[in-house]
Design a protein around this motif. Structure first.
Motif, short mmCIF file in Angstrom:
data_model
loop_
_atom_site.label_atom_id
_atom_site.label_comp_id
_atom_site.label_asym_id
_atom_site.label_seq_id
_atom_site.Cartn_x
_atom_site.Cartn_y
_atom_site.Cartn_z
N TYR A 179 -9.57 -5.13 2.34
CA TYR A 179 -8.78 -3.98 1.94
C TYR A 179 -7.30 -4.31 1.79
CZ TYR A 179 -12.84 -1.12 3.10
OH TYR A 179 -14.10 -0.57 3.14
N ASP A 180 -6.64 -3.57 0.89
CA ASP A 180 -5.19 -3.67 0.81
C ASP A 180 -4.59 -2.66 1.80
OD1 ASP A 180 -5.29 -1.12 -0.33
OD2 ASP A 180 -4.78 -1.81 -2.35
N GLN A 181 -3.29 -2.49 1.75
CA GLN A 181 -2.62 -1.64 2.74
C GLN A 181 -2.99 -0.16 2.62
OE1 GLN A 181 -1.26 -3.17 0.22
NE2 GLN A 181 0.21 -1.85 -0.86
N ASN A 182 -3.58 0.23 1.49
CA ASN A 182 -3.95 1.64 1.30
C ASN A 182 -5.41 1.94 1.64
OD1 ASN A 182 -1.37 2.33 0.24
ND2 ASN A 182 -1.97 1.49 -1.74
N GLY A 183 -6.20 0.89 1.87
CA GLY A 183 -7.63 1.09 2.09
C GLY A 183 -8.44 0.94 0.83
#
Length: 408
Positions: A366-370
């Motif tokens: 995942y990236d920082q946003n989900g």
């Protein structure tokens, strides 16, 4: 005579005592067995699941649930231990009826029942309102929702199991202009969070690629008669008609487009790329184009094995969503194992930083946003009554650029 009565009384008492003793002897092993069974089972870890299990979208929810069920069965077969003791995962499944109000009620029910994680909801329109309740409770949620808004709320507990519509819409908008040579495009959406969100992203990409949106119409997710809309758009002579919504609407739309003489192909998203669409649309399904996040099942890292085991377990072929439900469930369990805890606060950071090799992706992260980092879109077309691959775009980093660009 008196002696005989006493004898009979003594014998009756003795018999009663004997029966009572036998009863106690029979109960003791049963109690011991139950205690041993409890010790073997250890802690029961409940995972909540919500999707439409009744109504016109129930085929999505049931297949999705099957994937989650298979994941839990596989995990329990591995006899997992967490925190130094054996655990058994248990599925708590609920029907949210694809209804936002029902979804929020179920979300609170899951929180009150102290489930340890959430797989779902299925629809963006249910996942988004429910996510506030899960966020307030600190309860991780891995949803099928693809609407961009789902992970743009700033909640640390929201994660996806499919690529965002930011990516899917942008890829398809560019595809119809550049690969299908479409210049005049009509867009119709069902005004759900999913359908409208996908259509919005598609429209942005069409315009960026030099195409023209000559008309935009909307319907709802209960409609089946599209004669008025089709008559309205027919005069624009579109090259493509894009629909954002589910197969319960796209199938009758495809049939009515053909019967009313609208020759432009219908293009849609993953909720149209289903066996149900083929069944409902019949011969008028021919030529329909739809996108689906990720790789075709046969090209997924573990797709072949999954398809075989799914068929053996449920006596049905994989349709669309079950592999993503399977991976979402296994990702939550993997995070628990890494944290050595089933407490949401303990395993949430591990889930955010997960790097998992699953059925659908060899690098689920995942990236920082989900949002999923490893994205990709496969475009399908109905030919000879079957969904056939036209092209796979992106994946494993190649598709990350348009997604990131659109997000900015």
């Amino acid at each position: 005579m008196q002696l005989t009565k006493m004898t009979r009384l003594s014998l009756a008492v003795a018999a009663a005592l004997t029966l009572a003793a036998c009863g106690n002897k029979e109960e003791a092993p049963a109690d011991a067995s139950a205690a041993q069974s409890g010790a073997a089972a250890g802690e029961v870890v409940k995972l909540g699941f919500a999707a439409p299990l009744t109504g016109p979208q129930s085929h999505y929810g049931e297949e999705y649930k099957n994937g989650v069920t298979l994941a839990i069965e596989d995990a329990n077969a591995e006899k997992p231990t967490i925190g130094g003791k054996p655990v058994t995962f248990e599925l708590v499944a609920e029907d949210d009826q694809a209804d936002p109000k029902t979804a929020t009620q179920l979300a609170q029910k899951f929180v009150d029942n102290q489930v340890s994680g959430i797989v779902g909801h299925f629809n963006s329109g249910t996942s988004i309102p429910a996510s506030k309740i899960y966020s307030d409770a600190g309860l991780p949620q891995v949803a099928m929702a693809t609407a961009p808004a789902f992970t743009q709320q700033g909640y640390k507990t929201t994660f996806r199991s499919m690529t965002s519509d930011t990516q899917q819409g942008s890829v398809m908008g560019k595809f119809v202009v550049e690969k299908l040579a479409a210049k005049k495009i009509v867009i119709v959406d069902d005004r759900t969070a999913y359908g409208q969100g996908l259509a919005d992203e598609f429209e942005k990409a069409v315009k960026a690629a030099g195409g023209e949106v000559v008309k935009r119409e909307f319907t709802n997710d209960k409609a089946t008669d599209f004669a008025a809309i089709i008559t309205s758009i027919k005069g624009t002579a579109p090259d493509v008609v894009f629909f954002g919504g589910a197969d319960a609407q796209s199938a009758p739309m495809a049939k009515q487009m053909k019967r009313l003489g609208l020759k432009a192909p219908l293009v849609s998203g993953e909720m149209t790329k289903t066996p149900t669409f083929l069944k409902l649309a019949g011969k008028e399904a021919e030529g329909t184009i739809a996108s689906l996040a990720g790789l075709p099942l046969e090209k997924m890292p573990k797709g072949g094995d999954y398809a075989t085991r799914y068929k053996a377990r449920f006596n049905a072929d994989v349709a669309t969503y079950s592999p993503y439900g399977y991976d979402a469930t296994r990702v939550i369990i993997a995070a628990m194992k890494e944290a050595d805890s089933v407490k949401p606060a303990d395993y949430l950071p591990k889930l955010a930083a997960i790097n998992y090799s699953g059925v659908t992706s060899a690098a689920w992260s995942y990236d920082q946003n989900g949002d999923l980092k490893d994205g990709g879109i496969t475009v399908y077309k109905v030919e000879g009554g079957e969904w056939k691959v036209m092209e796979t775009i992106g994946g494993a980093g190649a598709a990350a650029a348009p997604a990131a660009s659109a997000a900015q």
